[in-house]
Design a protein around this motif. Structure first.
Motif, PDB file in Angstrom:
ATOM      1  N   SER A  17      25.865  37.486  73.191  1.00  0.00           N
ATOM      2  CA  SER A  17      25.499  38.823  72.755  1.00  0.00           C
ATOM      3  C   SER A  17      23.984  38.962  72.630  1.00  0.00           C
ATOM      4  O   SER A  17      23.283  37.975  72.396  1.00  0.00           O
ATOM      5  N   LEU A  18      23.512  40.180  72.780  1.00  0.00           N
ATOM      6  CA  LEU A  18      22.121  40.526  72.544  1.00  0.00           C
ATOM      7  C   LEU A  18      22.072  41.923  71.950  1.00  0.00           C
ATOM      8  O   LEU A  18      22.932  42.763  72.247  1.00  0.00           O
ATOM      9  N   LEU A  19      21.051  42.158  71.135  1.00  0.00           N
ATOM     10  CA  LEU A  19      20.793  43.492  70.608  1.00  0.00           C
ATOM     11  C   LEU A  19      19.447  43.957  71.125  1.00  0.00           C
ATOM     12  O   LEU A  19      18.416  43.361  70.812  1.00  0.00           O
ATOM     13  N   LEU A  20      19.461  45.005  71.923  1.00  0.00           N
ATOM     14  CA  LEU A  20      18.226  45.593  72.431  1.00  0.00           C
ATOM     15  C   LEU A  20      17.786  46.731  71.526  1.00  0.00           C
ATOM     16  O   LEU A  20      18.623  47.464  70.979  1.00  0.00           O
ATOM     17  N   SER A  21      16.467  46.875  71.381  1.00  0.00           N
ATOM     18  CA  SER A  21      15.901  47.945  70.576  1.00  0.00           C
ATOM     19  C   SER A  21      14.958  48.780  71.416  1.00  0.00           C
ATOM     20  O   SER A  21      14.283  48.264  72.306  1.00  0.00           O
ATOM     21  N   CYS A  22      14.902  50.052  71.100  1.00  0.00           N
ATOM     22  CA  CYS A  22      14.026  50.990  71.800  1.00  0.00           C
ATOM     23  C   CYS A  22      13.294  51.797  70.736  1.00  0.00           C
ATOM     24  O   CYS A  22      13.930  52.521  69.965  1.00  0.00           O
ATOM     25  N   ALA A  23      11.980  51.632  70.707  1.00  0.00           N
ATOM     26  CA  ALA A  23      11.157  52.365  69.753  1.00  0.00           C
ATOM     27  C   ALA A  23      10.492  53.530  70.458  1.00  0.00           C
ATOM     28  O   ALA A  23       9.897  53.357  71.526  1.00  0.00           O
TER      29      ALA A  23
END
Length: 117
Positions: A17-23
């Motif tokens: 699993s991975l959690l991507l973030s977008c700011a």
């Protein structure tokens, strides 16, 4: 114009699993639907998940049931939780606001996701 900065990519084994973030920057973030896109080597960029202003979500068939998109308007953030990753998920992932078959902002650097078998 809203600018987007992606982070959270990396190398993971299949099934991981991975959690991507977008700011996002800019004052119009909360008035835009936002999508996560990906581009694999030699392939066209594709939309894999989108979330509306009100929180409704849509997913490409290839990621349905494995990926979850969410947003935090107060923080101007969009996330992509990716579970049960497959080698075919390997790509550079980007976020942007959809506009028809195009997008509203320039593309950011993206974040590389590599899934090993």
């Amino acid at each position: 114009q809203v600018q987007y900065v992606e982070s959270g990519g990396g190398l993971v084994q299949a099934g991981g699993s991975l959690l991507l973030s977008c700011a996002a920057s800019g004052s119009t973030f909360s008035t835009n639907a936002i999508g996560w896109y990906r581009q694999a080597p030699g392939k066209q960029r594709e939309l894999v998940a989108a979330i509306s202003i009100g929180g409704s979500t849509n997913y490409a068939d290839s990621v349905k049931g494995r990926f979850t998109i969410s947003r935090d308007n107060a923080k101007k953030m969009v996330y992509l939780q990716m579970n049960s990753l497959k080698p075919e998920d390997t790509a550079v992932y980007y976020c942007n606001a959809p506009r028809g078959n195009s997008v509203k902002s320039s593309w950011g650097q993206g974040t590389q996701v590599t899934v090993s078998s």
